[in-house]
Design a protein around this motif. Structure first.
Motif, mmCIF file in Angstrom:
data_model
loop_
_atom_site.group_PDB
_atom_site.id
_atom_site.type_symbol
_atom_site.label_atom_id
_atom_site.label_comp_id
_atom_site.label_asym_id
_atom_site.label_seq_id
_atom_site.Cartn_x
_atom_site.Cartn_y
_atom_site.Cartn_z
ATOM 1 N N GLN A 46 1.953 -12.080 1.099
ATOM 2 C CA GLN A 46 2.156 -10.643 1.415
ATOM 3 C C GLN A 46 1.139 -9.691 1.557
ATOM 4 O O GLN A 46 0.930 -8.575 1.856
ATOM 5 N N GLY A 49 -3.746 -11.118 3.852
ATOM 6 C CA GLY A 49 -4.024 -10.586 5.827
ATOM 7 C C GLY A 49 -5.290 -12.557 5.597
ATOM 8 O O GLY A 49 -4.918 -13.751 4.823
ATOM 9 N N GLY A 78 1.802 -10.586 8.387
ATOM 10 C CA GLY A 78 1.417 -10.273 7.367
ATOM 11 C C GLY A 78 -0.984 -11.204 8.067
ATOM 12 O O GLY A 78 -1.165 -11.334 7.348
ATOM 13 N N ALA A 81 -2.018 -7.282 6.459
ATOM 14 C CA ALA A 81 -0.822 -7.428 5.305
ATOM 15 C C ALA A 81 -2.107 -5.706 4.723
ATOM 16 O O ALA A 81 -2.427 -5.236 4.948
ATOM 17 N N ASP A 82 -2.858 -6.139 3.746
ATOM 18 C CA ASP A 82 -3.621 -5.260 2.423
ATOM 19 C C ASP A 82 -4.864 -5.926 3.097
ATOM 20 O O ASP A 82 -5.689 -4.945 2.075
ATOM 21 N N ASN A 463 3.141 -4.588 0.923
ATOM 22 C CA ASN A 463 2.767 -4.961 1.289
ATOM 23 C C ASN A 463 3.864 -6.100 2.043
ATOM 24 O O ASN A 463 4.980 -5.129 2.098
ATOM 25 N N PHE A 464 3.659 -6.629 2.572
ATOM 26 C CA PHE A 464 4.175 -7.405 3.589
ATOM 27 C C PHE A 464 5.735 -7.500 3.183
ATOM 28 O O PHE A 464 6.100 -8.664 2.324
ATOM 29 N N TYR A 470 6.828 -3.903 6.528
ATOM 30 C CA TYR A 470 5.727 -3.567 5.964
ATOM 31 C C TYR A 470 7.158 -1.822 5.472
ATOM 32 O O TYR A 470 6.779 -1.245 5.320
#
Ligand code: GBH
Length: 528
Positions: A46, A49, A78, A81-82, A463-464, A470
């Motif tokens: 999540q 990445g 993902g 992601a973040d 997050n994912f 999202y």
């Protein structure tokens, strides 16, 4: 006469006032015990990445989101992601800003073992988690590591994933050291690689969700084989958990001084009416949702809950199956599973109402038919951004009490609790949610004697959110997914949580005025 009445009302007033004063949560400040730990949680797929970077193998969620983008609400995945793989230092800075005692994160199996098997270890993957763990320790934050938060290596899914009993062996190899005679390299996987630096371990996150929604529904791998594959998955996962816990206990626990548990999720299930039927439906649901995994591990009896055993055996036979769709444990497995925990990880978000719903025996099989319950939620319960998540704080207290009564008051760590909302920094409703749920937890702890040792908010950052992409945001920090740097900005709730984590007291929400976290104003060093 008149004097009597006067006296009586004076006494009444005094009793009223003193009881109101001492009733926790109304006027007095609510504080948690000194050793109560506040933390936040995330999961690898999540946030990390870097899905195909530095030797990471393909995971089941990579494959699923790439081949079935249409199944994810916003067709996202993902992949980036973040970007926490590259920005974990940012994350740790936020943790420090919050002043939390622990950080719950998960290890991506395909990042450590690209093909899933322990014959090939990705050194960069191991390095990443080593760095993260070091950085946490450097900042005085205790890591709580989930070994499996749903991202199975795709090659293992190709073998049938958790429906294949051999996965229990592969999970054990992933979790432990493995030595081979033909290499001089000591092949070290999770416990050996990180064991000396991590005291708190969780084998699995929410087997109910990834077995029921994954093998019986729409989550990866999306098999939708309810009533069959979900039970096979659960069976393998339970065997895998027992094997890893026993290995941990024998080979590691003494010298690591560590603790291992499993995270299960339980929404509170309230009977829709006081009728005997609905009471039974509610208890049946708790057994199917939670007892499925909790009974074999946490009950003194062990094995699957009798009600599950009976109903699935019975319906399977009426469907002309030659054996029950719910597999059987060997007596050795029952013994290995019983008591295979140091603590219980609990994820709790919301509440449902249950009423009985018996359908005629039919095919194909369905978990829901086996359970025979219709669930609903009250229209006047406050909503979140997720359609399943309604704000019902009293359900939390009932959940904790039910666990206490059913399983002999095990030590509980709340590993997730949180609310999704729209974008926006002024998230008063998130503050309100946390406040309400923590009041319920406090009551369970101090008034009911439930043994709760800590609380993690889900999640540190937006997050994912799996099938919702999202679109549903759970973070204390807002993330700008359109910026390359995935900028993280504190919400009002981050300031609230920082105050809470440091003081261990709930500020009265009506009086408190939580302004946004300002980095410059935070003390540079925190004592732990
Ligand atoms: C947790 O699951 C997960 O551990 C975490 O990864 C996740 O991000 C977090 O919650 C927030 O959702 O769409 O009506 O079919 C919580 C339990 C079980 C809740 C599956 C949502 C799907 C309901 N989840 N459920 S529905």
């Amino acid at each position: 006469m008149i004097m009597d009445a006067l006296w009586q009302s004076v006494i009444l007033l005094i009793t009223f006032w003193t009881s109101v004063r001492s009733y926790p949560g109304v006027y007095s400040k609510l504080c948690f015990p000194k050793d109560f730990m506040f933390g936040v949680a995330t999961a690898a797929y999540q946030i990390e990445g870097a899905w195909n970077v530095s030797g990471k193998g393909e995971g089941m969620w990579d494959r699923y989101t790439h081949t079935h983008p249409e199944r994810v609400f916003d067709h996202s995945n993902g992949d980036i992601a973040d970007d926490s793989y590259h920005r974990y230092m940012d994350d740790v800075r936020l943790l420090k800003e919050l002043g939390v005692k622990f950080y719950r994160f998960s290890i991506s199996w395909p990042r450590v073992l690209p093909t899933g098997f322990a014959n090939e270890i990705n050194p960069d993957g191991v390095k990443y988690y080593k760095n993260l763990i070091d950085e946490l320790h450097y900042n005085g934050i205790e890591p709580l590591v989930t070994m499996y938060h749903w991202d199975l290596p795709q090659p293992l899914q190709d073998l049938g994933g958790w429906t294949n009993p051999i996965m229990a062996d592969y999970f054990q190899e992933y979790a432990k050291e493995r030595t081979t005679h033909f290499t001089r390299l000591r092949l070290t996987v999770l416990l050996d690689a990180f064991g000396s630096r991590v005291r708190f371990w969780l084998t699995f996150n929410e087997p109910l969700t990834f077995c029921h929604d994954g093998y019986g529904g729409d989550d990866a791998p999306g098999h939708r084989a309810s009533g069959l594959e979900d039970y096979l998955c659960g069976h393998t996962v339970l065997r895998a958990h027992a094997a890893v816990y026993r290995m941990f206990q024998q080979d590691y626990q003494r010298w690591l001084n560590g603790f291992m548990g499993i995270t299960l999720d339980l929404a509170w299930i309230e009977p829709a009416s006081p009728s005997q039927e609905d009471e039974e439906a509610a208890e049946r649901t708790r057994q199917f949702f939670f007892g499925w995994f909790a009974h074999p591990i946490f009950s003194t009896q062990g094995d699957y809950p009798p009600i599950m055993r009976k109903r699935i055996d019975d319906i399977s036979s009426r469907q002309n199956f030659t054996r029950s769709r719910l597999p059987h444990f060997t007596p050795q497995e029952v013994t290995a599973l019983r008591g295979s925990f140091d603590f219980m990880g609990l994820n709790h978000y919301t509440t449902y109402l249950a009423t009985t719903r018996e359908v005629p025996v039919r095919l194909p099989p369905l978990f829901d038919d086996d359970m025979g319950v219709k669930l609903s939620q009250k229209p006047d319960w406050p909503k979140s951004k997720s359609n399943w998540l309604k704000v019902v704080p009293w359900g939390f207290r009932k959940t904790l009490n039910w666990i206490k009564d059913r399983y002999g008051n095990p030590p509980v760590l709340v590993t997730e609790n949180g609310i999704s909302l729209d974008r926006g920094l002024d998230d008063a409703r998130r503050v309100h949610y946390i406040d309400g749920y923590l009041r319920a937890l406090h009551a369970a702890l101090t008034l009911d004697g439930c043994r709760v040792y800590g609380y993690a908010y889900w999640s540190l950052v937006d997050n994912f959110e799996w099938m919702r992409g999202y679109s549903e945001r759970f973070g204390l920090y807002e993330v700008d997914f359109s910026s390359r740097s995935r900028t993280r900005t504190p919400r009002r709730s981050a300031a609230y949580f920082a105050q809470l984590a440091r003081s261990r007291c709930l500020p009265a929400p009506a009086l408190a005025n939580f302004t946004r976290l300002q980095r410059s104003r935070l003390p540079a060093k925190f004592a732990f």
